[in-house]
Design a protein around this motif. Structure first.
Motif, mmCIF file in Angstrom:
data_model
loop_
_atom_site.group_PDB
_atom_site.id
_atom_site.type_symbol
_atom_site.label_atom_id
_atom_site.label_comp_id
_atom_site.label_asym_id
_atom_site.label_seq_id
_atom_site.Cartn_x
_atom_site.Cartn_y
_atom_site.Cartn_z
ATOM 1 N N ARG A 1 60.915 31.415 40.279
ATOM 2 C CA ARG A 1 62.184 31.207 39.545
ATOM 3 C C ARG A 1 63.056 32.444 39.565
ATOM 4 N NH1 ARG A 1 59.175 29.065 35.038
ATOM 5 N NH2 ARG A 1 59.230 31.110 34.063
ATOM 6 N N GLY A 2 62.475 33.606 39.957
ATOM 7 C CA GLY A 2 63.255 34.835 39.991
ATOM 8 C C GLY A 2 62.982 35.767 38.834
ATOM 9 N N THR A 3 61.895 35.523 38.107
ATOM 10 C CA THR A 3 61.566 36.398 36.996
ATOM 11 C C THR A 3 60.988 37.725 37.510
ATOM 12 O OG1 THR A 3 61.036 34.474 35.659
ATOM 13 C CG2 THR A 3 60.174 36.576 34.883
ATOM 14 N N ALA A 4 61.478 38.818 36.951
ATOM 15 C CA ALA A 4 60.915 40.127 37.265
ATOM 16 C C ALA A 4 59.754 40.370 36.311
ATOM 17 C CB ALA A 4 61.977 41.211 37.090
ATOM 18 N N ILE A 5 58.581 40.720 36.861
ATOM 19 C CA ILE A 5 57.381 40.828 36.025
ATOM 20 C C ILE A 5 56.739 42.202 36.163
ATOM 21 C CG2 ILE A 5 55.060 39.885 35.599
ATOM 22 C CD1 ILE A 5 56.093 37.204 36.659
ATOM 23 N N ILE A 6 56.364 42.766 35.014
ATOM 24 C CA ILE A 6 55.526 43.965 35.031
ATOM 25 C C ILE A 6 54.247 43.591 34.302
ATOM 26 C CG2 ILE A 6 55.268 46.346 34.236
ATOM 27 C CD1 ILE A 6 58.271 46.648 34.364
ATOM 28 N N GLY A 7 53.106 43.876 34.940
ATOM 29 C CA GLY A 7 51.857 43.463 34.319
ATOM 30 C C GLY A 7 50.778 44.520 34.362
ATOM 31 N N ILE A 8 49.823 44.379 33.454
ATOM 32 C CA ILE A 8 48.601 45.179 33.515
ATOM 33 C C ILE A 8 47.485 44.182 33.797
ATOM 34 C CG2 ILE A 8 46.990 46.626 32.226
ATOM 35 C CD1 ILE A 8 49.374 47.474 30.472
ATOM 36 N N PHE A 9 46.791 44.355 34.934
ATOM 37 C CA PHE A 9 45.702 43.451 35.284
ATOM 38 C C PHE A 9 44.471 44.283 35.586
ATOM 39 C CE2 PHE A 9 49.663 41.592 36.764
ATOM 40 C CZ PHE A 9 49.582 40.262 36.400
ATOM 41 N N HIS A 10 43.412 44.103 34.831
ATOM 42 C CA HIS A 10 42.194 44.817 35.204
ATOM 43 C C HIS A 10 41.429 44.030 36.260
ATOM 44 C CE1 HIS A 10 42.236 47.541 31.465
ATOM 45 N NE2 HIS A 10 42.797 48.090 32.501
ATOM 46 N N ASP A 11 41.765 42.775 36.374
ATOM 47 C CA ASP A 11 41.127 41.858 37.301
ATOM 48 C C ASP A 11 41.762 42.056 38.690
ATOM 49 O OD1 ASP A 11 40.511 39.634 38.768
ATOM 50 O OD2 ASP A 11 41.020 38.192 37.193
ATOM 51 N N GLU A 12 40.995 42.705 39.603
ATOM 52 C CA GLU A 12 41.591 43.099 40.890
ATOM 53 C C GLU A 12 42.008 41.923 41.755
ATOM 54 O OE1 GLU A 12 39.577 46.071 43.240
ATOM 55 O OE2 GLU A 12 39.148 47.196 41.397
ATOM 56 N N ALA A 13 41.213 40.847 41.711
ATOM 57 C CA ALA A 13 41.540 39.684 42.525
ATOM 58 C C ALA A 13 42.856 39.072 42.052
ATOM 59 C CB ALA A 13 40.414 38.663 42.438
ATOM 60 N N ALA A 14 43.043 39.045 40.716
ATOM 61 C CA ALA A 14 44.276 38.500 40.155
ATOM 62 C C ALA A 14 45.460 39.350 40.592
ATOM 63 C CB ALA A 14 44.186 38.468 38.636
ATOM 64 N N ARG A 15 45.245 40.663 40.515
ATOM 65 C CA ARG A 15 46.309 41.586 40.903
ATOM 66 C C ARG A 15 46.688 41.340 42.358
ATOM 67 N NH1 ARG A 15 44.436 47.488 40.829
ATOM 68 N NH2 ARG A 15 43.341 46.766 38.981
ATOM 69 N N ALA A 16 45.684 41.219 43.207
ATOM 70 C CA ALA A 16 45.953 41.027 44.637
ATOM 71 C C ALA A 16 46.717 39.729 44.876
ATOM 72 C CB ALA A 16 44.634 41.016 45.397
ATOM 73 N N ARG A 17 46.434 38.703 44.054
ATOM 74 C CA ARG A 17 47.068 37.403 44.289
ATOM 75 C C ARG A 17 48.538 37.377 43.862
ATOM 76 N NH1 ARG A 17 44.978 31.676 41.790
ATOM 77 N NH2 ARG A 17 47.032 30.698 41.734
ATOM 78 N N VAL A 18 48.875 37.945 42.712
ATOM 79 C CA VAL A 18 50.255 37.774 42.223
ATOM 80 C C VAL A 18 51.147 39.004 42.376
ATOM 81 C CG1 VAL A 18 49.702 35.926 40.587
ATOM 82 C CG2 VAL A 18 49.608 38.308 39.823
ATOM 83 N N CYS A 19 50.563 40.196 42.524
ATOM 84 C CA CYS A 19 51.408 41.392 42.496
ATOM 85 C C CYS A 19 51.893 41.806 43.874
ATOM 86 C CB CYS A 19 50.660 42.551 41.851
ATOM 87 S SG CYS A 19 50.267 42.190 40.158
ATOM 88 N N ASP A 20 53.157 42.230 43.952
ATOM 89 C CA ASP A 20 53.729 42.674 45.208
ATOM 90 C C ASP A 20 53.509 44.165 45.418
ATOM 91 O OD1 ASP A 20 55.046 40.093 45.699
ATOM 92 O OD2 ASP A 20 56.150 40.642 43.882
ATOM 93 N N ARG A 21 53.409 44.901 44.301
ATOM 94 C CA ARG A 21 53.290 46.359 44.381
ATOM 95 C C ARG A 21 52.438 46.840 43.232
ATOM 96 N NH1 ARG A 21 58.184 49.487 43.331
ATOM 97 N NH2 ARG A 21 59.165 47.591 42.540
ATOM 98 N N GLU A 22 51.923 48.070 43.379
ATOM 99 C CA GLU A 22 51.209 48.692 42.268
ATOM 100 C C GLU A 22 51.865 50.032 41.963
ATOM 101 O OE1 GLU A 22 47.027 49.009 42.951
ATOM 102 O OE2 GLU A 22 46.808 46.863 43.327
ATOM 103 N N ILE A 23 51.924 50.366 40.680
ATOM 104 C CA ILE A 23 52.451 51.675 40.289
ATOM 105 C C ILE A 23 51.345 52.374 39.517
ATOM 106 C CG2 ILE A 23 54.108 52.859 38.814
ATOM 107 C CD1 ILE A 23 56.113 50.661 39.577
ATOM 108 N N ASP A 24 50.932 53.536 40.025
ATOM 109 C CA ASP A 24 49.846 54.267 39.376
ATOM 110 C C ASP A 24 50.430 55.129 38.255
ATOM 111 O OD1 ASP A 24 47.689 55.659 38.592
ATOM 112 O OD2 ASP A 24 47.156 56.443 40.573
ATOM 113 N N VAL A 25 50.138 54.712 37.020
ATOM 114 C CA VAL A 25 50.741 55.385 35.863
ATOM 115 C C VAL A 25 50.214 56.808 35.710
ATOM 116 C CG1 VAL A 25 50.984 55.263 33.349
ATOM 117 C CG2 VAL A 25 51.148 53.202 34.698
ATOM 118 N N SER A 26 49.001 57.086 36.219
ATOM 119 C CA SER A 26 48.469 58.444 36.033
ATOM 120 C C SER A 26 49.314 59.495 36.758
ATOM 121 C CB SER A 26 47.000 58.518 36.453
ATOM 122 O OG SER A 26 46.812 57.831 37.651
ATOM 123 N N LEU A 27 50.149 59.071 37.719
ATOM 124 C CA LEU A 27 51.049 60.013 38.386
ATOM 125 C C LEU A 27 52.096 60.564 37.410
ATOM 126 C CD1 LEU A 27 51.758 58.095 41.720
ATOM 127 C CD2 LEU A 27 50.212 60.042 41.346
#
Lengths: 227, 256
Positions: free
Chosen positions: A194-220
């Motif tokens: 639908r065009g929604t911009a999403i920011i998420g926290i996923f500890h589940d790696e498979a879920a992250r791989a399925r829906v996320c386009d990018r990762e941002i490492d907050v520890s940086l």
């Protein structure tokens, strides 16, 4: 849709020897429409803090957080309230509701708040509750007595009731079984479509791989241990 | 958008003692604002100054009236202010008996406010009173009973019905859930939330219960020794308090 510019945050604990804790500094990134970005980093890196800053329940000291046309850092409370009602959705890890309010009303509330009529809101609510597999016999009860997983799913149904242009998801798939996890991930994929911009926290790696386009490492963005 | 209520520099002292000092804020239509702080922090003084029960030493309370637009209610004439408090304003007291006539029936309590704005048809007044008793979950069969025979929670709900029957636009509430059983509190909160949303009310709620403001208020002001020490969105003030006193207040809440 969501844009952060040189954002920093410190906590000052006045009652604990005025300790100053720098959590994140100089955060800059942007999330486009239809994009899903995962915040990653070890526990304590500041993922949830950053998420709450973007929702506005943590105060940001410096920088700019733009959601649509509004800079959340400078906005008046009523502008933030309007933003949260219409533009910015947030699915937290825990459901917080007025006791005794039936699940149907809890889920319909965000729709009613944007002016959807009671009949349409209920239809949408019923569809969502069946989709996240909440048995119909529970719909007229308050979710406060539900199991953890059921509460989490009610929370997700509520979060996805209104089609927000921007959403923040804090571990939406935690404590869900495989079937329900799949439902939630499909809801996220539909929102993206639908065009929604999403920011998420996923500890589940498979879920992250399925829906996320990018990762941002907050520890940086985590400054060296401060005073 | 014009603020419904715009408060500027409200100051009230009792002799040498500061009640509240230099309080200012704007409240917009449909907004619910909470005021929290310990006993003696000046929250009730402020509320009473805004509602016209006390005359502030300095400052303005500008209300967006239906007829003439924004007017300073501190300097308007007593009859005008009284008219406002019967029509566009409502005041829910902590103790229901301060806001009710205990010697008059429940229906009479609700009807009195209607008559004050010119209703004269007995049947209509009675119907409206009965309708409101139902809305606040008081058994309509009790319409002819006096509030002295009601429980504390019922009295509080009757007080709310009496206040809201004239369709006010701004409701002042002083500890509306104080002194009530927690199960009754939850019911009252649910009721208030529904009424605020359905009637598009603006409200100012004074309380010391942080759970109440989290559920009801969009915005929050924290007072200490007569001064506002922190203000902002409710969840921002409660989740990320900036002032030492607010941090102490938030961290002092007992977890159930």
């Amino acid at each position: 849709m969501i844009k952060l510019n040189n954002v920093s945050k410190t906590f000052t604990l006045h009652n604990q020897g005025s300790a100053v804790i720098e959590v994140v500094s100089d955060v800059s990134f942007a999330v486009a429409k239809g994009e899903c970005v995962a915040l990653t980093g070890a526990s304590g890196a500041g993922k949830s803090t950053l998420m709450r800053m973007i929702y506005g329940n943590y105060l940001t000291q410096t920088g700019e957080i733009r959601i649509g046309d509004i800079d959340l850092v400078q906005a008046e409370p009523r502008e933030v309230i309007a933003l949260r009602r219409e533009v910015l959705g947030y699915v937290s890890q825990f459901l917080r509701v007025v006791p005794r309010v039936p699940t149907l009303e809890v889920v319909a509330e965000p729709l009613r708040a944007v002016g959807v009529c009671a009949v349409d809101a209920e239809a949408r609510t019923r569809a969502l509750l069946s989709r996240v597999n909440i048995p119909e016999r529970l719909w007229s009860l308050s979710p406060t007595t539900f199991s953890g997983g059921e509460q989490q799913r009610v929370n997700i149904a509520r979060g996805f009731a209104h089609a927000y242009p921007a959403m923040l998801l804090d571990e939406p798939t935690a404590s869900l079984d495989a079937a329900n996890r799949d439902v939630v991930l499909s809801l996220i994929e539909e929102a993206k479509a639908r065009g929604t911009a999403i920011i998420g926290i996923f500890h589940d790696e498979a879920a992250r791989a399925r829906v996320c386009d990018r990762e941002i490492d907050v520890s940086l963005f985590t400054p060296g241990v401060a005073a | 958008m014009t603020p419904l209520l715009s408060v500027h520099g409200i100051t009230k002292s009792y002799g040498g003692h500061v009640g509240c000092a230099d309080v200012a804020f704007d409240l917009y239509p449909g907004e619910v604002m909470g005021i929290v702080g310990e006993s003696g922090s000046g929250k009730s003084t402020l509320l009473n100054c805004m509602a016209g029960h006390l005359t502030p030493d300095a400052g303005r309370v500008v209300f967006d009236t239906r007829m003439d637009g924004p007017r300073d209610t501190v300097t308007m004439s007593e009859p005008e202010r009284r008219m406002l408090s019967r029509t566009d304003w409502a005041f829910v007291h902590q103790h229901a008996r301060d806001g009710l006539r205990m010697g008059v029936s429940a229906g009479g309590n609700v009807g009195e406010r209607l008559m004050a704005v010119g209703a004269r048809h007995y049947g209509e007044i009675r119907n409206k009173a009965t309708d409101w008793l139902e809305r606040v979950e008081v058994d309509p069969a009790r319409v002819d009973d006096r509030p002295t025979t009601f429980s504390g929670g019922m009295q509080q709900r009757l007080q709310i019905a009496r206040n809201l029957v004239t369709g006010p636009r701004l409701v002042f509430m002083d500890e509306p859930t104080g002194g009530l059983d927690v199960s009754v509190q939850a019911r009252l909160l649910d009721l208030l939330r529904g009424l605020v949303r359905d009637m598009g009310l603006s409200a100012i709620i004074v309380t010391h219960d942080l759970a109440v403001v989290r559920l009801l208020a969009d915005r929050l002001m924290v007072m200490k020794s007569g001064h506002v020490v922190e203000a902002g969105l409710t969840d921002q003030v409660l989740d990320d308090p900036q002032h030492a006193y607010t941090q102490l207040l938030v961290s002092s809440v007992l977890q159930v």
